[in-house]
Structure formats: structure tokens, C-alpha cells
Design an enzyme around this catalytic site. Sequence first.
Site, short mmCIF file in Angstrom:
data_model
loop_
_atom_site.label_atom_id
_atom_site.label_comp_id
_atom_site.label_asym_id
_atom_site.label_seq_id
_atom_site.Cartn_x
_atom_site.Cartn_y
_atom_site.Cartn_z
CE LYS A 75 -10.46 -28.91 -20.60
NZ LYS A 75 -9.77 -29.96 -21.23
N GLY B 81 -11.57 -38.57 -26.18
CA GLY B 81 -10.95 -39.71 -26.36
C GLY B 81 -11.41 -40.34 -27.76
CB ALA C 215 -13.17 -33.47 -26.07
CB THR D 118 -6.83 -39.12 -27.20
OG1 THR D 118 -7.21 -39.21 -25.93
CG2 THR D 118 -6.85 -40.91 -27.52
#
Length: 331
Positions: A174, A235, A261, A284
Site C-alpha cells: 500500500k 484518523g 481513512a 483508528t
Amino acid sequence: MRITVNGKQQIVEEGTTVRELLSGMRIDSRKVAVELNLEIVAKSAYDRTGIEEGDQVEIVHFIGGGDDAGRADPASDDSFVVAGRTFHSRLLVGTGKYKDYEQNARAVEAAGAEIVTVAVRRVNVTDPDQPMLVDFIDPKKFTYLPNTAGCFTADDAVRTLRLAREAGGWDLVKLEVLGDQKTLYPNMPETMVAAEKLLAEGFQVMVYCSDDPIQAKRLEDMGCCAIMPLGAPIGSGLGIQNPVNIRLIVEQTSVPVLVDAGVGTASDAAIAMELGCDGVLMNTAIAEAKDPILMAHAMKHAVKAGRLAYLAGRMPRKKYADPSSPLAGLI
């Protein structure tokens, strides 16, 4: 003679080989990659590669960084393919921010994930007995997806993934090249440069990118095996901020599209899947939940529910009410 190992000076005997250096530090050579003066040392060459006065040595490893059967569950046989590899779980999980590797491993199991993202960091040469991620999440059972978290230039990203390939032998990676510390948005020009170099070296590149359909198409045309637009800043937990662009990217792309994300809770994951994405990558949202294991379970079911809803096809939106029961023949 004096050398530098992971940024710290060390004294070793003349004629020391890479193998002897690792052995003397009680580091398992099978779990690390070694770079000598910015050149990767192949594991097969550890015994014959000598270390000289003033050499710079880097030793890295992987750290935490990212069904029911039968017709009753149509999602049970619903797989997707990345770089010729078939995966049945559409939930990819990161390996950072957990309180420890044991909790991380439990969350990965609860999520039903098959792919886990891992960062590459220096081995702690002053305490080689510290636990390693591979001791808790077996790379033979799960697909490790090395990423370039924390890289802000194309050169740093390429160097990191070369080390990752040497450490674990994986070519499915990635790529993310960040633009700045505040937003962690992708630096797309540097991402393009890095992707071109990695593809030329035989890497299979899954790439973190902006939610720009034009940039996403360029990455696919270059040969990237998966496009990973951000849903929101890394996050942040804000959820999918631009569903229109995500859907446009899905509609134009022939390789897998995975939201990467910004997911904060189960409904965010379901929305990503309802847009037609092939999967969702999160870290997260699980790791910083009050109960990470329970949240991992929730995310597993949310991804499945969103996928089933996409396959089923939602009802059309209407401007006015439409009664479920017919009004004709009422008493």
C-alpha cells in the site's frame, strides 16, 4: 571498529558479517530486513556480507501501523480480487494505536479480516526481546500489506517498500505519500512518482489517493492494482465526506476501489459499501473505540450489510409519501 546501527553508534569486531551482527544483538534474521549504506542486503547474503568501519546499518521489522454458509447469506461467497489474489473479507484492518499486540490480534480476528496493513520501523537493537507483530498476527494466516505510513516524499516511500519486500517477501503493498502533518492528505504528484517507480520494480501497488476521479483514473491507467480514495482525513472519524466523488471513482474504475481513512463507526463503513466500493480499510475507528473488539465485530457486520444493500439495489428516492398498503377497498 565503530559503526552506526539504527542511528546509534556500536562497536563491533573487524570482519563481522551481517549475520554475526544480528546474532550478537539476539535479533532473529528471519523477521527483519537489513540495509547497509542505503543498499538492501539479501537474506541469502548475510553470511558473506562484511561490515566495515563507519558503515551505516538499518535493521527494520513490521509494527502495528493498519460466515455463515449457504444461500441464506449471499455475502458468504462474495469475494473480490486484488492483483490476482482472492479475498473473502472486504474489511481491511490496520495495526496501529492498539494498547498492545494481543489486543490488536483479537481485533483482527473479530473483524474477520484477511488483510492487515503494517508499517516498517527500526528494530529496537537495545532490547531485541521486545515482542514483534509477527509473534501475534501470523503472516502465514493473514496477508500483510506493508504501507508507507509517515512518508512525505516519493524516495522515502520507495525505500520503505523495498525494505518491506526484503523483510517479508511481499510485493503487494500500500503506497501513501503524505502532503503535510496537519491534514495527512495525499501528495498526489509525489504519489504518482513513487507509483511509477514501484510498478517498474514489479510491485503490486494499492494506492492511497485523494477523492479526485481524474487522479484516480491516472493511477489505474499507470497499472495500480487498487485505488484507495480517502473518505475523510486520516484518523478523523468524520465518515464519507464526498460520496459523489467516491461513487464516480467506483463507476469509472475496473480495479478494486476501497475507502481508506476517515471511517468512524459502523454506519460509515456501510455507506462506503452501499456506494459500490469493494472494501474498506480502517484502523483508528476500531483501535480507539471504547471497546475495540466489539467495534471490530460491528464493522465486520456493517461491511457485509452495506455490500448486501448495494447488491440488492436500494428503492428509488421519492419526493412524496407512497403508502405500503393499497388505499383501494378500505372500509
